[in-house]
Design a protein around this motif. Structure first.
Motif, PDB file in Angstrom:
ATOM      1  N   GLU A   1       0.670   4.381  -0.815  1.00 59.72           N
ATOM      2  CA  GLU A   1       0.206   5.678  -0.292  1.00 59.72           C
ATOM      3  C   GLU A   1       0.317   5.712   1.234  1.00 59.72           C
ATOM      4  OE1 GLU A   1      -3.799   8.519  -0.284  1.00 59.72           O
ATOM      5  OE2 GLU A   1      -3.570   6.943  -1.792  1.00 59.72           O
ATOM      6  N   GLN A   2      -0.124   4.621   1.879  1.00 54.90           N
ATOM      7  CA  GLN A   2      -0.019   4.558   3.338  1.00 54.90           C
ATOM      8  C   GLN A   2       1.434   4.432   3.779  1.00 54.90           C
ATOM      9  OE1 GLN A   2      -2.198   2.939   1.491  1.00 54.90           O
ATOM     10  NE2 GLN A   2      -4.253   3.203   2.360  1.00 54.90           N
TER      11      GLN A   2
ATOM     12  N   HIS B   1       0.861  -1.194   0.000  1.00 53.26           N
ATOM     13  CA  HIS B   1       0.000   0.000   0.000  1.00 53.26           C
ATOM     14  C   HIS B   1       0.897   1.243   0.000  1.00 53.26           C
ATOM     15  CE1 HIS B   1      -2.627  -3.200   1.500  1.00 53.26           C
ATOM     16  NE2 HIS B   1      -3.641  -2.488   1.034  1.00 53.26           N
TER      17      HIS B   1
END
Length: 329
Positions: free
Chosen positions: A137-138, A135
């Motif tokens: 973006e996280q 992930h």
């Protein structure tokens, strides 16, 4: 003064304050108030939110010192709230990060208490760092949060330890390279190695953590091996892991270390007693999210012993972080 029942209720509502903070950050309220006080109606129009609902969360945060209601339904930003502005380094990304997937994992904290295993794995189906690798973006938010938390501590570590006896420093799990950059700037005789996963090495190469002269960039897995050097610095890495995994990292440093070398762990020690301490809260986050832990001085000494090292001394920096120096046992 609150009675015992009221104090417990206040503690139990801590999640409401935490999520209200995140909501105001996501809406950009601290930035909108940077120029001066505004009405809730103006703020709601600017953020496309419901004015009455926005008022209710800002009213909650006002007694916490984040905002100040100067007139009915008119707020200004306090000095505390200004730390959440997007143009200032500070805890805003930490608040956003800790109140997203980590927050969801905390609903299963009891699972961690009963089993000793991270609730994050149960909720998301994979360990925290594996999940972040899938992930981006996280993961980027996590890295920004770590940079914010490291403000000041890298310089504090760099100035508190005498690196003159050494020639080659290995920053294990060095991420963007902020700490290594600070150390090399103060010690022009040193050459450096930035050792991390490929994503961290790539960010460091691009200068995300500052200038890194005389540095070799090496990607790898510190559970398997680490590069050779005569001083190892490991900042805010060991706390991510349980004793078995943490000892494996230190054991690899011990194996690769040149004669008369040193291993330096830079971490915040858990203080004894009943006094409030932020690190005690972070320790429970580690329990639920990564399976790691914050440790006392005695626990770090035991960890060094398990890795074939001996704790020589603890150096307190000017910040809330200590340097634990170890040599071969």
């Amino acid at each position: 003064m609150l009675n015992p029942s009221q104090q417990i209720m206040r503690l139990g509502l801590g999640f409401a304050v935490s999520q209200a903070l995140r909501a105001t950050i996501e809406l950009g309220i601290p930035d909108l108030l940077a120029a001066g006080e505004q009405s809730v109606d103006e703020l709601a129009a600017a953020t496309q939110s419901d004015a009455d609902s926005l008022y209710r969360i800002m009213r909650l945060l006002a007694p916490e010192g984040v905002f100040r209601e100067v007139l009915p339904r008119h707020f200004e930003l306090t000095e505390i709230g200004a730390a959440l502005r997007s143009d200032r380094p500070g805890p805003r990304d930490f608040v956003r990060m800790i109140n997203s997937e980590a927050y969801l994992a905390f609903e299963q904290l009891l699972h961690s208490v009963r089993t000793g295993k991270p609730a994050f794995d149960k909720v998301f189906g994979s360990p925290r760092f594996d999940w972040l690798s899938e992930h981006p973006e996280q993961a980027a938010l996590f890295q920004r949060a770590m940079v914010a938390l490291g403000q000041g501590s890298n310089e504090a570590v760099a100035e508190a330890y005498e690196f003159k006896p050494f020639t080659r420093i290995v920053d294990v799990g060095g991420g963007h390279g902020q700490l290594l950059s600070a150390i090399l700037a103060r010690n022009p005789h040193l050459s450096g190695v930035l050792f991390d996963l490929p994503s961290g090495v790539a960010a460091a190469r691009q200068g995300a953590g500052g200038d890194l002269p005389r540095t070799e960039f090496i990607a790898g897995d510190f559970f398997e091996s680490v590069p050779s050097g005569d001083v190892y610095v490991i900042k805010k890495v060991v706390h991510d892991w349980n004793d078995e995994r943490a000892a494996a990292i230190l054991r690899n440093c011990s194996k690769a270390m040149l004669p008369n070398g040193k291993v330096l762990i830079a971490e915040t020690l858990v203080p004894p007693g009943n006094e409030p301490s932020q690190i005690k809260g972070i320790d429970v986050v580690m329990l639920a999210v990564t399976g790691g832990m914050e440790r006392t001085q005695g626990q770090y000494a035991s960890l060094f012993d398990a890795a074939g090292l001996r704790l020589e001394r603890v150096i307190q920096t000017r910040g809330p972080i200590s340097i634990l120096e170890a040599s071969a046992a």
